[in-house]
Motif scaffolding. Structure first.
Motif, PDB file in Angstrom:
ATOM      1  N   GLN A 193      -0.265 -44.506  41.701  1.00 10.81           N
ATOM      2  CA  GLN A 193      -0.024 -43.077  41.883  1.00 10.81           C
ATOM      3  C   GLN A 193       1.282 -42.643  41.219  1.00 10.81           C
ATOM      4  OE1 GLN A 193      -2.196 -40.803  43.065  1.00 10.81           O
ATOM      5  NE2 GLN A 193      -3.578 -42.576  43.131  1.00 10.81           N
ATOM      6  N   LYS A 194       2.302 -43.482  41.317  1.00 16.33           N
ATOM      7  CA  LYS A 194       3.586 -43.155  40.691  1.00 16.33           C
ATOM      8  C   LYS A 194       3.444 -43.084  39.170  1.00 16.33           C
ATOM      9  CE  LYS A 194       8.463 -44.481  40.609  1.00 16.33           C
ATOM     10  NZ  LYS A 194       9.488 -45.436  41.139  1.00 16.33           N
ATOM     11  N   MET A 195       2.706 -44.038  38.602  1.00 19.26           N
ATOM     12  CA  MET A 195       2.484 -44.017  37.156  1.00 19.26           C
ATOM     13  C   MET A 195       1.682 -42.786  36.751  1.00 19.26           C
ATOM     14  SD  MET A 195       0.739 -46.882  34.651  1.00 19.26           S
ATOM     15  CE  MET A 195       2.222 -47.878  34.473  1.00 19.26           C
ATOM     16  N   LEU A 196       0.675 -42.435  37.546  1.00 22.44           N
ATOM     17  CA  LEU A 196      -0.129 -41.256  37.246  1.00 22.44           C
ATOM     18  C   LEU A 196       0.715 -39.985  37.276  1.00 22.44           C
ATOM     19  CD1 LEU A 196      -3.394 -42.039  39.254  1.00 22.44           C
ATOM     20  CD2 LEU A 196      -3.209 -41.791  36.771  1.00 22.44           C
ATOM     21  N   GLU A 197       1.614 -39.880  38.239  1.00 21.33           N
ATOM     22  CA  GLU A 197       2.490 -38.707  38.328  1.00 21.33           C
ATOM     23  C   GLU A 197       3.308 -38.541  37.053  1.00 21.33           C
ATOM     24  OE1 GLU A 197       4.881 -39.073  41.800  1.00 21.33           O
ATOM     25  OE2 GLU A 197       3.179 -39.014  43.188  1.00 21.33           O
ATOM     26  N   ILE A 198       3.831 -39.638  36.547  1.00 19.08           N
ATOM     27  CA  ILE A 198       4.633 -39.587  35.321  1.00 19.08           C
ATOM     28  C   ILE A 198       3.764 -39.203  34.136  1.00 19.08           C
ATOM     29  CG2 ILE A 198       5.978 -40.987  33.704  1.00 19.08           C
ATOM     30  CD1 ILE A 198       6.889 -42.647  36.164  1.00 19.08           C
ATOM     31  N   LEU A 199       2.596 -39.828  34.009  1.00 22.24           N
ATOM     32  CA  LEU A 199       1.729 -39.565  32.865  1.00 22.24           C
ATOM     33  C   LEU A 199       1.178 -38.140  32.888  1.00 22.24           C
ATOM     34  CD1 LEU A 199      -0.237 -42.952  32.758  1.00 22.24           C
ATOM     35  CD2 LEU A 199       1.456 -42.156  31.098  1.00 22.24           C
ATOM     36  N   LEU A 200       0.783 -37.663  34.066  1.00 15.28           N
ATOM     37  CA  LEU A 200       0.187 -36.334  34.160  1.00 15.28           C
ATOM     38  C   LEU A 200       1.197 -35.208  33.965  1.00 15.28           C
ATOM     39  CD1 LEU A 200      -2.352 -36.847  37.092  1.00 15.28           C
ATOM     40  CD2 LEU A 200      -2.760 -36.928  34.636  1.00 15.28           C
ATOM     41  N   ALA A 201       2.487 -35.558  34.004  1.00 13.27           N
ATOM     42  CA  ALA A 201       3.521 -34.567  33.722  1.00 13.27           C
ATOM     43  C   ALA A 201       3.676 -34.326  32.222  1.00 13.27           C
ATOM     44  CB  ALA A 201       4.856 -35.015  34.316  1.00 13.27           C
TER      45      ALA A 201
END
Length: 263
Positions: A193-201
């Motif tokens: 989830q943390k990686m997704l937050e960074i990528l989706l930004a």
């Protein structure tokens, strides 16, 4: 046996055969191939998470189920041209054809074909208790699902050779040292989830461009590798030594290999 869910622009693909540690049946290869094609056309998807149901990612190929029908072997390995991808190779390299980030979220066993599928993802987030193995050599075979295309950009040649040859499990930390995994964690869900937050930004166009440029910079002779994988596997399937290797893997001890053929 393969679940596809969409949550806020994220496609979650789950290998769902928990009673068999998500071991790969022929039907799962077919379903994965269809899902990859579907996701490639879906412009609403911003990222893909690939995971296994239950405690394990994937225990590899369900040998008994796939080998029960010789036609399944032909369907897995068939290709019109040597450098094309067959079905087994498409479920690994197909993730590379998507223009969005693909994260493999890995717990428990990640073995054989399961590891090769995970190598097709862009990132691998793994639990510290996870174990990995390229197991084909135990059965007298060689890795043939396209992961060799990816491995050259991750692992040094001697380590890739040794990993495929000894066919024994390695730990998550050993896999991290080799370059097989992106991150080792106690909580793969939170880390994903943390990686997704960074990528989706980031802009999806930016991520697509970065993925394509990076792929080009690590480009290998893909068609030659895919052809060699399939050719080698067919030769091994026809080799008397392969039958002896299978018998040895099943517990027979009085096995004596014949002299090797010239390769």
């Amino acid at each position: 046996m393969i679940k596809l869910e969409k949550q806020q622009g994220i496609a979650i693909v789950t290998l769902s055969r928990a009673q068999k540690q998500n071991a790969l049946s022929f039907a799962m290869f077919v379903e994965l191939n269809k899902i990859i094609k579907k996701l490639k056309k879906d412009r609403s998807i911003r990222a893909v998470v690939l995971k296994g149901d239950g405690d394990h990612f994937c225990a590899g190929l369900d040998i008994a189920a796939v080998m029960a029908s010789p036609l399944n072997i032909i369907k897995l390995l068939f290709k019109w041209l040597p450098g094309n991808k067959n079905l087994a190779q498409r479920v690994v390299l197909g993730w590379q054809s998507l223009s969005v980030p693909v994260i493999a979220q890995i717990n428990g066993n990640c073995l054989g074909g399961g590891l090769q599928i995970a190598l097709g993802a862009d990132y691998r987030i793994v639990h510290h208790d996870t174990q990995f193995a390229i197991m084909e050599a135990r059965w007298g075979l060689c890795p043939d699902m396209g992961a060799n295309v990816v491995m050259s950009g991750l692992v040094k040649r001697d380590q890739a050779l040794w990993l495929a040859s000894h066919a024994d499990p390695i730990s998550a930390l050993q896999a991290k040292e080799l370059g097989l995994v992106t991150q080792v964690t106690d909580d793969t869900e939170a880390a994903t989830q943390k990686m997704l937050e960074i990528l989706l930004a980031r802009s999806p166009d930016t991520l697509a461009a970065i993925k394509r440029v990076t792929q080009q910079s690590y480009k290998t002779q893909q068609r030659n590798i895919l052809a060699k994988e399939t050719f080698s596997q067919i030769r091994l399937l026809l080799s008397p030594n392969t039958k002896k290797a299978i018998a040895k893997a099943k517990g027979k001890t009085d096995i004596h290999y014949a002299n090797p053929k010239r390769w």
